[in-house]
Write a protein that holds these residues in place. Structure first.
Motif, PDB file in Angstrom:
ATOM      1  N   ALA A 276       0.821  -1.214   0.000  1.00 22.17           N
ATOM      2  CA  ALA A 276       0.000   0.000   0.000  1.00 22.17           C
ATOM      3  C   ALA A 276       0.853   1.262   0.000  1.00 22.17           C
ATOM      4  O   ALA A 276       0.319   2.370   0.107  1.00 22.17           O
ATOM      5  N   GLY A 277       2.173   1.103  -0.102  1.00 24.43           N
ATOM      6  CA  GLY A 277       3.062   2.258  -0.162  1.00 24.43           C
ATOM      7  C   GLY A 277       3.673   2.663   1.157  1.00 24.43           C
ATOM      8  O   GLY A 277       4.314   3.711   1.253  1.00 24.43           O
ATOM      9  N   GLY A 278       3.515   1.833   2.189  1.00 24.28           N
ATOM     10  CA  GLY A 278       4.088   2.130   3.496  1.00 24.28           C
ATOM     11  C   GLY A 278       5.356   1.347   3.752  1.00 24.28           C
ATOM     12  O   GLY A 278       6.018   0.876   2.826  1.00 24.28           O
ATOM     13  N   ALA A 279       5.699   1.202   5.031  1.00 27.66           N
ATOM     14  CA  ALA A 279       6.937   0.523   5.411  1.00 27.66           C
ATOM     15  C   ALA A 279       6.690  -0.382   6.604  1.00 27.66           C
ATOM     16  O   ALA A 279       5.806  -0.126   7.427  1.00 27.66           O
ATOM     17  N   ALA A 280       7.507  -1.439   6.696  1.00 29.52           N
ATOM     18  CA  ALA A 280       7.426  -2.400   7.789  1.00 29.52           C
ATOM     19  C   ALA A 280       8.837  -2.677   8.288  1.00 29.52           C
ATOM     20  O   ALA A 280       9.676  -3.177   7.535  1.00 29.52           O
ATOM     21  N   SER A 281       9.106  -2.369   9.544  1.00 29.97           N
ATOM     22  CA  SER A 281      10.477  -2.411  10.061  1.00 29.97           C
ATOM     23  C   SER A 281      10.540  -3.046  11.438  1.00 29.97           C
ATOM     24  O   SER A 281       9.566  -3.018  12.200  1.00 29.97           O
ATOM     25  N   THR A 282      11.708  -3.599  11.750  1.00 29.61           N
ATOM     26  CA  THR A 282      11.995  -4.055  13.114  1.00 29.61           C
ATOM     27  C   THR A 282      12.617  -2.933  13.944  1.00 29.61           C
ATOM     28  O   THR A 282      12.887  -3.101  15.121  1.00 29.61           O
ATOM     29  N   GLY A 283      12.863  -1.800  13.326  1.00 27.84           N
ATOM     30  CA  GLY A 283      13.622  -0.713  13.942  1.00 27.84           C
ATOM     31  C   GLY A 283      15.053  -0.695  13.441  1.00 27.84           C
ATOM     32  O   GLY A 283      15.722   0.330  13.483  1.00 27.84           O
ATOM     33  N   PHE A 284      15.498  -1.842  12.940  1.00 28.94           N
ATOM     34  CA  PHE A 284      16.870  -1.967  12.440  1.00 28.94           C
ATOM     35  C   PHE A 284      16.926  -2.492  11.010  1.00 28.94           C
ATOM     36  O   PHE A 284      18.005  -2.630  10.442  1.00 28.94           O
ATOM     37  N   GLY A 285      15.770  -2.803  10.443  1.00 31.95           N
ATOM     38  CA  GLY A 285      15.746  -3.325   9.081  1.00 31.95           C
ATOM     39  C   GLY A 285      14.353  -3.742   8.683  1.00 31.95           C
ATOM     40  O   GLY A 285      13.412  -3.737   9.482  1.00 31.95           O
TER      41      GLY A 285
ATOM     42  N   MET B  70       8.796 -17.640  16.023  1.00 27.33           N
ATOM     43  CA  MET B  70       9.748 -16.553  16.261  1.00 27.33           C
ATOM     44  C   MET B  70       9.024 -15.207  16.360  1.00 27.33           C
ATOM     45  O   MET B  70       8.085 -14.925  15.613  1.00 27.33           O
ATOM     46  N   ARG B  71       9.476 -14.362  17.274  1.00 30.82           N
ATOM     47  CA  ARG B  71       8.895 -13.032  17.476  1.00 30.82           C
ATOM     48  C   ARG B  71       9.882 -11.956  17.043  1.00 30.82           C
ATOM     49  O   ARG B  71      11.099 -12.158  17.132  1.00 30.82           O
ATOM     50  N   VAL B  72       9.356 -10.813  16.607  1.00 36.63           N
ATOM     51  CA  VAL B  72      10.209  -9.686  16.228  1.00 36.63           C
ATOM     52  C   VAL B  72       9.548  -8.369  16.649  1.00 36.63           C
ATOM     53  O   VAL B  72       8.320  -8.258  16.614  1.00 36.63           O
ATOM     54  N   PRO B  73      10.364  -7.360  17.040  1.00 38.90           N
ATOM     55  CA  PRO B  73       9.804  -6.017  17.219  1.00 38.90           C
ATOM     56  C   PRO B  73       9.190  -5.575  15.890  1.00 38.90           C
ATOM     57  O   PRO B  73       9.756  -5.836  14.820  1.00 38.90           O
ATOM     58  N   THR B  74       8.048  -4.913  15.955  1.00 41.15           N
ATOM     59  CA  THR B  74       7.295  -4.625  14.731  1.00 41.15           C
ATOM     60  C   THR B  74       6.810  -3.181  14.685  1.00 41.15           C
ATOM     61  O   THR B  74       6.150  -2.712  15.631  1.00 41.15           O
ATOM     62  N   PHE B  75       7.134  -2.506  13.574  1.00 44.06           N
ATOM     63  CA  PHE B  75       6.678  -1.140  13.334  1.00 44.06           C
ATOM     64  C   PHE B  75       6.121  -1.081  11.910  1.00 44.06           C
ATOM     65  O   PHE B  75       6.823  -1.419  10.953  1.00 44.06           O
ATOM     66  N   LEU B  76       4.869  -0.667  11.787  1.00 44.84           N
ATOM     67  CA  LEU B  76       4.170  -0.661  10.501  1.00 44.84           C
ATOM     68  C   LEU B  76       3.497   0.685  10.288  1.00 44.84           C
ATOM     69  O   LEU B  76       2.922   1.243  11.227  1.00 44.84           O
ATOM     70  N   GLY B  77       3.565   1.211   9.062  1.00 45.55           N
ATOM     71  CA  GLY B  77       2.832   2.445   8.839  1.00 45.55           C
ATOM     72  C   GLY B  77       3.320   3.264   7.673  1.00 45.55           C
ATOM     73  O   GLY B  77       3.954   2.762   6.737  1.00 45.55           O
TER      74      GLY B  77
END
Length: 265
Positions: free
Chosen positions: A217-226, A238-245
């Protein structure tokens, strides 16, 4: 539903609610479902704690290819998110909304309860490049790492790159919170904490499918480091820190991780 929809399509499934994947012939009790070109991962009821309070919940899924003519194993599911061929979610709220990507954009469908069919109500969904909404569990603020705390403080003070004081919106269901961000712009985050550095969200069932949708949709999805979709799964839960938007919001969050990661207390 993944296994029973048709023969020769989905060979195996892995659920957040079960310890191990299952083949479709096992699920259906029929050897006719033993062969398929794909495997499916899913979270059947996201935000289940919201049910008793009549708050929104959802379902999340992702689809991967598997090697033709081979029986799927645990390793079949350990594919990076960038290898998914489709992902989607269903939001059960005031309306029932189905959002889907097959790798070429994102579309949304709304259930017409009278006719029992989904109508194509959102064509080529695009997330705003920046937005004023942040969706984090503020109860964990003191347990977040320094970069995340600094970023959230900047959002609340209006000193972030979007130049406005942001509004907090948090439902407690990943599907509901991310759908709000997809429509209105901003950032969703479930960071790691000092006691749980990998966070809560599971890579295969939650972060990867939602990450694919947001990116398409044109956004980004990151762990904070990649990029989340570039993370190699080590095991199915497996779990990962998640940032979406929105891409500008997530980029700034990544910059805070780059600049302030050495400031941990």
């Amino acid at each position: 539903q993944f296994c029973g929809s048709s023969k020769g399509v989905i060979a195996a499934v892995a659920s957040e609610e079960e310890d191990l994947p299952r083949t479709c012939c096992d699920v259906m009790g029929d050897d006719a479902f033993a062969i398929g070109e794909y495997v499916a991962v899913f979270d059947p009821i996201d935000g289940s704690k919201n049910i008793d309070a009549s708050l929104p919940v959802g379902t999340i899924f992702g689809i991967y290819k598997c090697t033709p003519g081979t029986e799927p194993t645990d390793k079949t599911f350990l594919q990076k998110g960038n290898e998914m061929v489709a992902a989607g979610y269903c939001l059960y709220s005031a309306t029932t909304v189905f959002v889907l990507t097959m790798g070429s954009g994102v579309d949304g469908f709304t259930l017409d309860p009278d006719k029992g069919v989904f109508l194509h109500t959102h064509q080529d969904l695009r997330i705003p490049s920046a937005g004023p909404i942040y969706s984090f569990n503020e109860a964990n603020f003191r347990d977040y790492t320094v970069p995340v705390r600094r970023y959230l403080t900047a959002l609340k003070e209006g000193s972030s790159s979007i130049k406005v004081r942001s509004n907090a919106r948090y439902v407690g269901a990943l599907v509901a919170d991310v759908h709000n961000i997809l429509i209105n712009g901003g950032i969703y985050g479930y960071p790691g904490t000092f006691s749980n550095p990998d966070g809560k969200l599971r890579l295969l069932y939650e972060s990867n499918p939602m990450g694919m949708i947001i990116e398409q949709a044109g956004g980004a999805a990151s762990t904070g480091f990649g990029r989340i979709l570039d993370v190699q799964p080590k095991e199915i839960h497996m779990r990962v820190p998640t940032f979406l938007g929105s891409i500008e919001n997530v980029y700034e969050l990544d910059q805070f991780h780059q600049y302030y990661s050495d400031d941990e207390e």
